[in-house]
Design an enzyme around this catalytic site. Structure first.
Site, PDB file in Angstrom:
ATOM      1  CD  GLU A   1      -5.410 -12.685  28.041  1.00  0.00           C
ATOM      2  OE1 GLU A   1      -5.721 -13.042  29.198  1.00  0.00           O
ATOM      3  OE2 GLU A   1      -4.398 -13.096  27.454  1.00  0.00           O
TER       4      GLU A   1
ATOM      5  CG  HIS B   1       0.798 -13.174  24.740  1.00  0.00           C
ATOM      6  ND1 HIS B   1       2.145 -13.374  24.869  1.00  0.00           N
ATOM      7  CD2 HIS B   1       0.205 -14.285  25.222  1.00  0.00           C
ATOM      8  CE1 HIS B   1       2.373 -14.568  25.401  1.00  0.00           C
ATOM      9  NE2 HIS B   1       1.202 -15.135  25.622  1.00  0.00           N
TER      10      HIS B   1
ATOM     11  CG  ASN C   1      -8.719 -18.388  26.308  1.00  0.00           C
ATOM     12  OD1 ASN C   1      -7.955 -19.032  25.587  1.00  0.00           O
ATOM     13  ND2 ASN C   1      -8.319 -17.390  27.061  1.00  0.00           N
TER      14      ASN C   1
ATOM     15  NE  ARG D   1       5.106 -21.564  23.246  1.00  0.00           N
ATOM     16  CZ  ARG D   1       4.129 -20.708  23.507  1.00  0.00           C
ATOM     17  NH1 ARG D   1       4.322 -19.417  23.388  1.00  0.00           N
ATOM     18  NH2 ARG D   1       2.947 -21.149  23.877  1.00  0.00           N
TER      19      ARG D   1
ATOM     20  N   GLY E   1       3.672 -18.723  28.154  1.00  0.00           N
ATOM     21  CA  GLY E   1       4.230 -18.138  26.940  1.00  0.00           C
ATOM     22  C   GLY E   1       4.572 -16.698  27.298  1.00  0.00           C
TER      23      GLY E   1
ATOM     24  NE  ARG F   1      -5.753 -16.165  23.471  1.00  0.00           N
ATOM     25  CZ  ARG F   1      -4.749 -16.781  24.063  1.00  0.00           C
ATOM     26  NH1 ARG F   1      -4.970 -17.685  24.983  1.00  0.00           N
ATOM     27  NH2 ARG F   1      -3.525 -16.486  23.720  1.00  0.00           N
TER      28      ARG F   1
HETATM   29  P1  ADP Z   1      -0.469 -18.985  30.387  1.00  0.00           P
HETATM   30  O1  ADP Z   1       0.520 -18.457  29.407  1.00  0.00           O
HETATM   31  O2  ADP Z   1      -0.612 -20.465  30.341  1.00  0.00           O
HETATM   32  O3  ADP Z   1      -1.781 -18.225  30.415  1.00  0.00           O
HETATM   33  P2  ADP Z   1      -0.091 -17.752  32.971  1.00  0.00           P
HETATM   34  O4  ADP Z   1      -0.215 -16.341  32.522  1.00  0.00           O
HETATM   35  O5  ADP Z   1      -1.148 -18.321  33.838  1.00  0.00           O
HETATM   36  O6  ADP Z   1       0.219 -18.741  31.785  1.00  0.00           O
HETATM   37  O7  ADP Z   1       1.307 -17.843  33.751  1.00  0.00           O
HETATM   38  C1  ADP Z   1       1.804 -19.061  34.218  1.00  0.00           C
HETATM   39  C2  ADP Z   1       3.137 -18.778  34.897  1.00  0.00           C
HETATM   40  O8  ADP Z   1       2.917 -17.882  35.991  1.00  0.00           O
HETATM   41  C3  ADP Z   1       3.798 -20.029  35.466  1.00  0.00           C
HETATM   42  O9  ADP Z   1       5.182 -20.027  35.191  1.00  0.00           O
HETATM   43  C4  ADP Z   1       3.551 -19.853  36.936  1.00  0.00           C
HETATM   44  O10 ADP Z   1       4.551 -20.485  37.712  1.00  0.00           O
HETATM   45  C5  ADP Z   1       3.623 -18.359  37.099  1.00  0.00           C
HETATM   46  N1  ADP Z   1       2.990 -17.975  38.363  1.00  0.00           N
HETATM   47  C6  ADP Z   1       1.685 -18.027  38.673  1.00  0.00           C
HETATM   48  N2  ADP Z   1       1.500 -17.663  39.979  1.00  0.00           N
HETATM   49  C7  ADP Z   1       2.726 -17.392  40.481  1.00  0.00           C
HETATM   50  C8  ADP Z   1       3.219 -16.968  41.748  1.00  0.00           C
HETATM   51  N3  ADP Z   1       2.396 -16.776  42.772  1.00  0.00           N
HETATM   52  N4  ADP Z   1       4.547 -16.769  41.885  1.00  0.00           N
HETATM   53  C9  ADP Z   1       5.387 -16.978  40.857  1.00  0.00           C
HETATM   54  N5  ADP Z   1       4.992 -17.375  39.638  1.00  0.00           N
HETATM   55  C10 ADP Z   1       3.686 -17.583  39.444  1.00  0.00           C
END
Ligand code: ADP
Length: 421
Positions: free
Chosen positions: A407, A202, A33, A258, A229, A114
């Site tokens: 996923e 997604h 991925n 975005r 995203g 992916r």
């Molecule tokens: P991606 O789309 O890159 O897979 P993720 O699903 O990992 O992203 O989500 C990333 C987002 O989740 C970031 O904005 C991050 O700040 C937020 N995030 C992750 N852990 C926490 C947390 N403990 N509290 C608040 N936001 C969080």
């Protein structure tokens, strides 16, 4: 296929690490991925009657002098933990391939990749051939941040794991059930004819939520995948009927970098300004793309960061731009929930997933704050949680849940299904 369908309907067959499904010998299946600056991977023993996680890892910080490379076993014990220089994706993927060939890990019998978008022609999850990679690459414009590294890794995987079948698993696949009124864009037919339409992304995450809910999947379901995203999907009887992302992942909800949906006049205004100092059309298009998908969203509005944790810290220190960025985000998500309730004719369940959806308690509270008249009421104590939970109040007409996506397991399931064919 009947057996497979029966499994998919079985409520208790799912757990994050073990999944009873298939009727083939146990085989190690590798999942790859890739993101714009990272390659994540995991391996599962996928066999007659279970899925067992073997290991997972990531190489992150591609394009920097100080990246990270780690692999840990199913219990979370780090087996590799390095901080290498990662000048490019070739160095990054070689680290992964060398580690997987070292003898420390079982060699994969099949690989699932992916893929965010296969363009208008590659719609089915399927065996990867060099010709298929070329075809998907020709539609890089549909997922410009994701496709280049994904096709690179597919080509390398065919070279470095000779004889191992590789399969592509598309994020668009779950959205294939959308009716035409959901995917048809309000544009002249000549553009629709060449594939300009809503695809939605997604999809592996959405599919995994429906899979986890199994028999508890309600008739009318909205899932909000809120990560770097962000997108939201309306699901009827387990099938997608509408989704927020469009031709590209830039559409829909405002996200980390975005714009999400925006008045096309804004893009024309910005394009005219760019064109005044960038006579080359391709360069101007690149700059416009950077404006809409790399410099906008939470980052552009806050001027601080695209990361929700950083934004919450800035808000706590009284930063008004960070506050406005997050307010735009939560207000947009709430608006999409309302509009998808109109599409579904009401709502039985709302699910939050993705990094923000799972972890940012305040975002969930802010999104739902004004939705009481629509029957969505959170219980503040239940909402004070990270990870899987029921967070709605007893008085809420709509059940609100937090469910982490799975996923990689969905990719393994697709690989097993395709191997069984
Ligand atoms: P991606 O789309 O890159 O897979 P993720 O699903 O990992 O992203 O989500 C990333 C987002 O989740 C970031 O904005 C991050 O700040 C937020 N995030 C992750 N852990 C926490 C947390 N403990 N509290 C608040 N936001 C969080």
């Amino acid at each position: 296929m009947e057996i497979w369908d029966a499994f998919n309907k079985s409520a208790d067959a799912f757990s994050p690490n073990i999944l009873r499904v298939s009727f083939m010998p146990s085989l190690p299946v590798l999942v790859l991925n890739s993101g714009s600056s990272s390659i994540k991977f995991s391996a599962y023993e996928a066999g007659n009657c279970e899925r067992r996680k073997l290991h997972e890892g990531a190489v992150d910080g591609i394009g920097t002098d100080l990246g990270t490379f780690w692999i840990k076993d199913a219990e979370g014990k780090k087996l590799i933990d390095q901080s290498p220089a990662l000048p490019n994706r070739a160095v990054a993927f070689k680290l992964v391939a060398d580690a997987l060939h070292s003898g420390q890990f079982p060699p994969p019998a099949a690989i699932g990749h992916r893929m965010v978008s296969g363009g208008p022609t590659v719609k089915e999850n399927q065996l990867i051939t060099p010709a298929l990679i070329d075809e998907m690459e020709s539609y890089t414009a549909f997922a410009p941040l994701h496709t280049p590294i994904a096709v690179y890794i597919m080509r390398q995987a065919l070279l470095l794991f000779p004889g191992v079948p590789n399969f592509v698993c598309l994020d668009t696949y779950f959205h294939r059930t959308m009716p035409e009124e959901a995917w048809h864009m309000p544009i002249p037919e000549e553009y629709t004819a060449i594939g300009v339409r809503r695809y939605g992304y997604h999809g592996l995450s959405y599919e995994s939520i429906v899979h986890q809910l199994a028999e508890q999947t309600p008739q009318r379901l909205i899932v909000a995948h809120l990560g770097n995203g962000a997108s939201i999907t309306a699901i009827r009887n387990g099938k997608c009927v509408d989704t927020s992302m469009g031709l590209t992942p830039t559409g829909g909800i405002i996200s980390g970098t975005r714009t999400g949906d925006i008045d096309p006049g804004v893009l024309l205004f910005v394009l005219r300004r760019i064109a005044a100092e960038t006579p080359n059309t391709a360069d101007a298009a690149d700059k416009l793309e950077a404006f809409a998908s790399k410099k906008a969203g939470l980052l552009g509005v806050s001027g601080v960061t695209n990361d929700m944790r950083g934004l919450r810290e800035a808000i706590a220190q009284g930063d008004p731009r960070a506050r406005m960025a997050v307010t735009l985000f939560t207000r947009t998500v709430a608006k999409w929930i309302g509009s998808f309730m109109a599409v579904l004719g009401g709502l039985d369940m709302l699910v939050f997933t993705g990094g923000i959806g799972e972890n940012d308690i305040a975002s969930r509270a802010e999104i739902c704050a004004g939705l009481g008249p629509l029957g969505i009421v959170l219980d503040p104590t239940r909402n004070n949680v990270r990870g899987e939970a029921l967070i709605s109040a007893e008085s809420s007409f709509v059940a609100v849940r937090v469910i982490p996506p799975a996923e990689d397991l969905m990719i393994v399931n697709h690989v097993v299904r395709l191997l069984q064919k």
